[in-house]
Design an enzyme around this catalytic site. Sequence first.
Site, PDB file in Angstrom:
ATOM      1  N   CYS A 113      21.665  19.580  12.331  1.00  0.00           N
ATOM      2  CA  CYS A 113      21.670  18.588  10.977  1.00  0.00           C
ATOM      3  C   CYS A 113      20.422  20.197   9.725  1.00  0.00           C
ATOM      4  O   CYS A 113      20.567  19.240   8.980  1.00  0.00           O
ATOM      5  CB  CYS A 113      22.338  18.255  10.725  1.00  0.00           C
ATOM      6  SG  CYS A 113      23.641  17.668  11.665  1.00  0.00           S
ATOM      7  N   HIS A 238      20.686  16.327   3.690  1.00  0.00           N
ATOM      8  CA  HIS A 238      21.981  17.075   4.577  1.00  0.00           C
ATOM      9  C   HIS A 238      23.060  16.445   4.097  1.00  0.00           C
ATOM     10  O   HIS A 238      23.189  14.945   3.599  1.00  0.00           O
ATOM     11  CB  HIS A 238      21.592  16.296   5.859  1.00  0.00           C
ATOM     12  CG  HIS A 238      22.816  17.072   7.096  1.00  0.00           C
ATOM     13  ND1 HIS A 238      23.748  17.570   6.727  1.00  0.00           N
ATOM     14  CD2 HIS A 238      23.076  16.011   7.872  1.00  0.00           C
ATOM     15  CE1 HIS A 238      24.806  17.695   7.845  1.00  0.00           C
ATOM     16  NE2 HIS A 238      24.806  16.087   8.405  1.00  0.00           N
ATOM     17  N   ASN A 268      30.622  18.799   5.963  1.00  0.00           N
ATOM     18  CA  ASN A 268      29.597  18.692   7.008  1.00  0.00           C
ATOM     19  C   ASN A 268      29.465  19.698   7.990  1.00  0.00           C
ATOM     20  O   ASN A 268      29.957  19.612   8.870  1.00  0.00           O
ATOM     21  CB  ASN A 268      29.263  16.839   7.886  1.00  0.00           C
ATOM     22  CG  ASN A 268      28.060  17.313   9.087  1.00  0.00           C
ATOM     23  OD1 ASN A 268      27.661  18.109   8.876  1.00  0.00           O
ATOM     24  ND2 ASN A 268      27.648  16.442   9.542  1.00  0.00           N
TER      25      ASN A 268
END
Length: 312
Positions: A113, A238, A268
């Site tokens: 990520c 993020h 995500n």
Amino acid sequence: MNGSRIAAVGHYQPARVLTNEDLAGMVDTSDEWITSRVGIRTRHIAGPDEPVDELAAHAAAKALASAGLAPEDIDLVLVATSTAIDRSPNMAARVAARLGIPSPAAMDINVVCAGFTHALATADHAVRAGSSTRALVIGADKMSDVTDWTDRTTCVLVGDGAGAAVVEASAEPGIGPVLWGSVPEMGHAVRIEGQPARFAQEGQSVYRWATTRLPAIARAACERAGYAPQDLAGVVLHQANLRIIEPLAQKLGAVDAVVARDVTGSGNTSAASIPLAFSKLVEQGRISSGDPVLLFGFGGNLSYAGQVVRCP
């Protein structure tokens, strides 16, 4: 040239949209359960005929077009991804081939990520060192390939997509010094492992780490670039979970900044989440050219990397 800058950005998401109601028909969950815990309402899911490099190439082509550049203007291609199925050729080489970029240095960067902000720092270093003239930096992940769609704790989180940036030399630095690091002994908290590879995480451990340890690190990234948090026009964290994004942004103290909340519509998307959300803010005119924006990635390996950039 004394620095580098982001000349243009671009993003891409697959056409298929998976709603919370759709997920409620697949696992024991509900729209209320998902939105109250992670803030996600929809996510885009790529089909079996849409590999990671295709997502990446679409986003990269948009960034190139926005910059007014041709493929031959690029001499470095960096792709941040953790969902490449094959080991070789790597995603960067495949993207270069799709776009017709001749003889670039082509490397994949897997920091999950936090991959895009690591890749952006690497491009900045290469350009400032003189080993690259113009770099194409891409974050792309197909999380649907590594998801257990029977596990309601993880399948509600993920989406697929890509975002890209063109980085070039600049007389005035437009990409601040990176602040990066990791907590290797806690790497097990976020995993993509096994055969077949599957995404798993220790949600509470990640939440506590992100909301208690990361605000100070994000502030330090601002200080390293010579900014106070209240000077920021934008904050792109993020896009992991709205319950992480909002307290982290609040503790950072960027009181006048636009805070990206793309997670609500995209889920995500791992390494794609920061460039995807950043590109949307630029496209929507919510941040203006020259504005200082904090990009801050965190997650897998309990790694983090952040830098303040000037909006293209």
